[in-house]
Write an enzyme that holds these catalytic residues in place. Structure first.
Site, PDB file in Angstrom:
ATOM      1  N   ASP A   1     -20.380 -68.853  -9.755  1.00  0.00           N
ATOM      2  CA  ASP A   1     -19.820 -69.357  -8.501  1.00  0.00           C
ATOM      3  C   ASP A   1     -18.620 -68.498  -8.087  1.00  0.00           C
ATOM      4  O   ASP A   1     -18.443 -68.163  -6.916  1.00  0.00           O
ATOM      5  CB  ASP A   1     -19.395 -70.823  -8.680  1.00  0.00           C
ATOM      6  CG  ASP A   1     -20.516 -71.659  -9.285  1.00  0.00           C
ATOM      7  OD1 ASP A   1     -21.611 -71.672  -8.706  1.00  0.00           O
ATOM      8  OD2 ASP A   1     -20.310 -72.248 -10.362  1.00  0.00           O
TER       9      ASP A   1
ATOM     10  N   HIS B   1     -19.900 -77.449 -11.778  1.00  0.00           N
ATOM     11  CA  HIS B   1     -20.883 -76.445 -11.348  1.00  0.00           C
ATOM     12  C   HIS B   1     -22.031 -77.197 -10.671  1.00  0.00           C
ATOM     13  O   HIS B   1     -23.062 -77.473 -11.268  1.00  0.00           O
ATOM     14  CB  HIS B   1     -21.396 -75.627 -12.531  1.00  0.00           C
ATOM     15  CG  HIS B   1     -22.575 -74.776 -12.168  1.00  0.00           C
ATOM     16  ND1 HIS B   1     -22.473 -73.708 -11.316  1.00  0.00           N
ATOM     17  CD2 HIS B   1     -23.886 -74.860 -12.504  1.00  0.00           C
ATOM     18  CE1 HIS B   1     -23.675 -73.166 -11.149  1.00  0.00           C
ATOM     19  NE2 HIS B   1     -24.549 -73.851 -11.857  1.00  0.00           N
TER      20      HIS B   1
HETATM   21  P1  NDP Z   1     -33.710 -70.331 -16.767  1.00  0.00           P
HETATM   22  O1  NDP Z   1     -33.539 -69.357 -17.859  1.00  0.00           O
HETATM   23  O2  NDP Z   1     -33.947 -69.837 -15.406  1.00  0.00           O
HETATM   24  O3  NDP Z   1     -32.469 -71.341 -16.708  1.00  0.00           O
HETATM   25  C1  NDP Z   1     -31.940 -71.931 -17.861  1.00  0.00           C
HETATM   26  C2  NDP Z   1     -30.860 -72.913 -17.502  1.00  0.00           C
HETATM   27  O4  NDP Z   1     -29.802 -72.249 -16.855  1.00  0.00           O
HETATM   28  C3  NDP Z   1     -31.313 -74.020 -16.549  1.00  0.00           C
HETATM   29  O5  NDP Z   1     -30.766 -75.236 -17.015  1.00  0.00           O
HETATM   30  C4  NDP Z   1     -30.693 -73.603 -15.260  1.00  0.00           C
HETATM   31  O6  NDP Z   1     -30.372 -74.711 -14.454  1.00  0.00           O
HETATM   32  C5  NDP Z   1     -29.416 -73.011 -15.750  1.00  0.00           C
HETATM   33  N1  NDP Z   1     -28.620 -72.282 -14.768  1.00  0.00           N
HETATM   34  C6  NDP Z   1     -27.281 -72.345 -14.656  1.00  0.00           C
HETATM   35  N2  NDP Z   1     -26.834 -71.617 -13.664  1.00  0.00           N
HETATM   36  C7  NDP Z   1     -27.904 -71.070 -13.100  1.00  0.00           C
HETATM   37  C8  NDP Z   1     -28.070 -70.209 -12.007  1.00  0.00           C
HETATM   38  N3  NDP Z   1     -27.061 -69.813 -11.288  1.00  0.00           N
HETATM   39  N4  NDP Z   1     -29.295 -69.822 -11.698  1.00  0.00           N
HETATM   40  C9  NDP Z   1     -30.336 -70.239 -12.394  1.00  0.00           C
HETATM   41  N5  NDP Z   1     -30.242 -71.077 -13.435  1.00  0.00           N
HETATM   42  C10 NDP Z   1     -29.037 -71.484 -13.789  1.00  0.00           C
HETATM   43  O7  NDP Z   1     -34.867 -71.370 -17.142  1.00  0.00           O
HETATM   44  P2  NDP Z   1     -36.303 -71.105 -17.765  1.00  0.00           P
HETATM   45  O8  NDP Z   1     -37.050 -72.366 -17.505  1.00  0.00           O
HETATM   46  O9  NDP Z   1     -36.839 -69.779 -17.392  1.00  0.00           O
HETATM   47  O10 NDP Z   1     -35.997 -70.988 -19.305  1.00  0.00           O
HETATM   48  C11 NDP Z   1     -35.476 -72.016 -20.049  1.00  0.00           C
HETATM   49  C12 NDP Z   1     -35.889 -71.781 -21.476  1.00  0.00           C
HETATM   50  O11 NDP Z   1     -35.191 -72.694 -22.279  1.00  0.00           O
HETATM   51  C13 NDP Z   1     -37.377 -71.982 -21.743  1.00  0.00           C
HETATM   52  O12 NDP Z   1     -37.851 -70.860 -22.442  1.00  0.00           O
HETATM   53  C14 NDP Z   1     -37.409 -73.228 -22.639  1.00  0.00           C
HETATM   54  O13 NDP Z   1     -38.426 -73.156 -23.598  1.00  0.00           O
HETATM   55  C15 NDP Z   1     -36.061 -73.140 -23.264  1.00  0.00           C
HETATM   56  N6  NDP Z   1     -35.484 -74.347 -23.821  1.00  0.00           N
HETATM   57  C16 NDP Z   1     -34.948 -74.187 -25.057  1.00  0.00           C
HETATM   58  C17 NDP Z   1     -34.357 -75.219 -25.693  1.00  0.00           C
HETATM   59  C18 NDP Z   1     -33.818 -74.953 -27.035  1.00  0.00           C
HETATM   60  O14 NDP Z   1     -33.517 -73.822 -27.365  1.00  0.00           O
HETATM   61  N7  NDP Z   1     -33.663 -75.968 -27.859  1.00  0.00           N
HETATM   62  C19 NDP Z   1     -34.274 -76.547 -25.097  1.00  0.00           C
HETATM   63  C20 NDP Z   1     -34.802 -76.602 -23.758  1.00  0.00           C
HETATM   64  C21 NDP Z   1     -35.388 -75.521 -23.157  1.00  0.00           C
HETATM   65  P3  NDP Z   1     -31.334 -75.259 -13.281  1.00  0.00           P
HETATM   66  O15 NDP Z   1     -32.497 -75.901 -13.976  1.00  0.00           O
HETATM   67  O16 NDP Z   1     -30.461 -76.221 -12.566  1.00  0.00           O
HETATM   68  O17 NDP Z   1     -31.726 -74.057 -12.493  1.00  0.00           O
END
Ligand code: NDP
Length: 328
Positions: A159, A187
């Site tokens: 931001d 945020h």
């Molecule tokens: P991203 O990598 O795109 O995003 C991950 C997180 O970052 C989301 O919560 C997203 O929020 C957040 N975020 C914060 N700021 C921003 C921003 N400016 N722009 C975009 N995102 C932002 O998500 P993916 O779905 O591609 O990947 C998530 C991964 O996490 C998956 O591989 C999943 O398997 C994994 N995962 C792992 C866990 C663990 O390690 N235990 C638990 C849960 C998931 P928002 O959704 O609001 O965009």
């Protein structure tokens, strides 16, 4: 050679993870004299994708990359962690109520907080990126009573960077001429980007802009809704810029802010500026020697006060909600 620093990344196989890991391994997170060992945490079904990313990391032959471990067990992932980047989170899906979202994330961030508590290095620094980031950080912190509370932070640097860029465009200046910009609060869409203490080439930014209507109707909503605008344009959420901001956040925390400048980080409130103690809220902070302090004594005008209060109110409500769910 120096001992490698352990950097744990959760959600490593996700979009942000893909943009982030190569930056870390190339030395941009901690500096060109610091080798890193990556610890990747993923959910079981995403382990194979994480392996694929690790193969690509190998293929970069980064001189500073001392090793990569991949696991679905938080106790392994956070073992000896010096830096923990909590990126993976449960996204809000259609029809999901806020309570459901907080509960789903509680199921992720509570065990991760406990694993950090039990296994991380004494100097661990935690950055939460996964949304709702401020409250996820609060949940993890509450589960880690043996870790100093101030080590848990959440990201508002994206931001901050977005605000820098918008302000530079509006005023025909370069981002390098702007100092002392602040993101306050959550945020989320209620965040408040504040230019009243900012300077552009030494002049007060609000005076340079001289247009309160632009601030209220263009600047603030553009910064706050930038994520949605990127999804609309790109067909996918921002990932490289989010990863970049995570790198900036940790780099600044470790290496310090420039003399006369500050940055924005969501950190546990000490009660400054009327933000209730303990809420993880964004503030202007300076950093030095690996720690940060909230900038004190800024005068908050009426325009800013109302907006800071609104965002902080949202954070208080989120805290109440996770308290009611027994997550903190
Ligand atoms: P991203 O990598 O795109 O995003 C991950 C997180 O970052 C989301 O919560 C997203 O929020 C957040 N975020 C914060 N700021 C921003 C921003 N400016 N722009 C975009 N995102 C932002 O998500 P993916 O779905 O591609 O990947 C998530 C991964 O996490 C998956 O591989 C999943 O398997 C994994 N995962 C792992 C866990 C663990 O390690 N235990 C638990 C849960 C998931 P928002 O959704 O609001 O965009």
């Amino acid at each position: 050679p120096r001992t490698p620093v352990n950097v744990t990344v959760t959600g490593a196989a996700g979009q942000i993870g893909y943009a982030l890991l190569f930056r870390i391994a190339s030395g941009q997170l901690l500096g060109q004299d610091t080798p890193v060992r990556l610890r990747l945490l993923e959910i079981t079904p995403a382990l194979s994708a994480a392996e694929g990313t690790a193969m690509e990391l190998d293929d970069c032959a980064f001189p500073l990359l001392a090793g990569i471990d991949i696991t679905d067990d938080p106790n392994v992932a956070f073992d000896g962690a010096n830096v923990a980047l909590l990126v993976g989170a449960r996204p809000r899906t259609k029809g999901m109520e806020r309570g459901d979202l907080l509960e789903a994330n509680g199921g992720i961030f509570k065990p991760q907080g406990k694993a950090i508590n039990d296994h991380a290095a004494d100097d661990v620094k935690v950055l939460v990126v996964g949304n709702p980031a401020n409250t996820n950080a609060l949940i993890a912190q509450a589960a880690a009573p043996d870790v100093p509370a101030e080590r848990f932070t959440a990201m508002t640097r994206l931001d901050h960077n977005r605000a820098l860029s918008q302000l530079a465009k509006k005023t025909g200046s370069s981002v390098s001429e702007i100092r002392r910009l602040t993101i306050w609060g959550n945020h989320s869409a209620t965040q408040y980007p504040d230019v009243f203490h900012a300077e552009i080439a030494g002049r007060n930014a609000a005076e340079v802009v001289d247009d309160e209507k632009w601030l209220a109707d263009e600047f603030i909503p553009t910064v706050a809704k930038r994520g949605a605008a990127i999804i609309e344009a790109r067909g996918a959420s921002s990932a490289a810029s989010a990863a970049n901001a995570a790198v900036d956040h940790v780099f600044t925390w470790v290496n310090g802010t420039a003399e006369g400048d500050w940055t924005s980080m969501a950190v546990p409130s000490d009660g400054s500026y009327g933000v209730p103690e303990g809420l993880i809220s964004s503030f202007p902070v300076t950093t030095a020697d690996g720690s940060y302090s909230i900038v004190q004594g800024l005068e908050i005008n009426e325009f800013s006060r109302a907006r800071i209060d609104a965002s902080v109110k949202e954070l208080s409500e989120e805290r109440e909600a996770v308290r009611a769910l027994g997550l903190i």
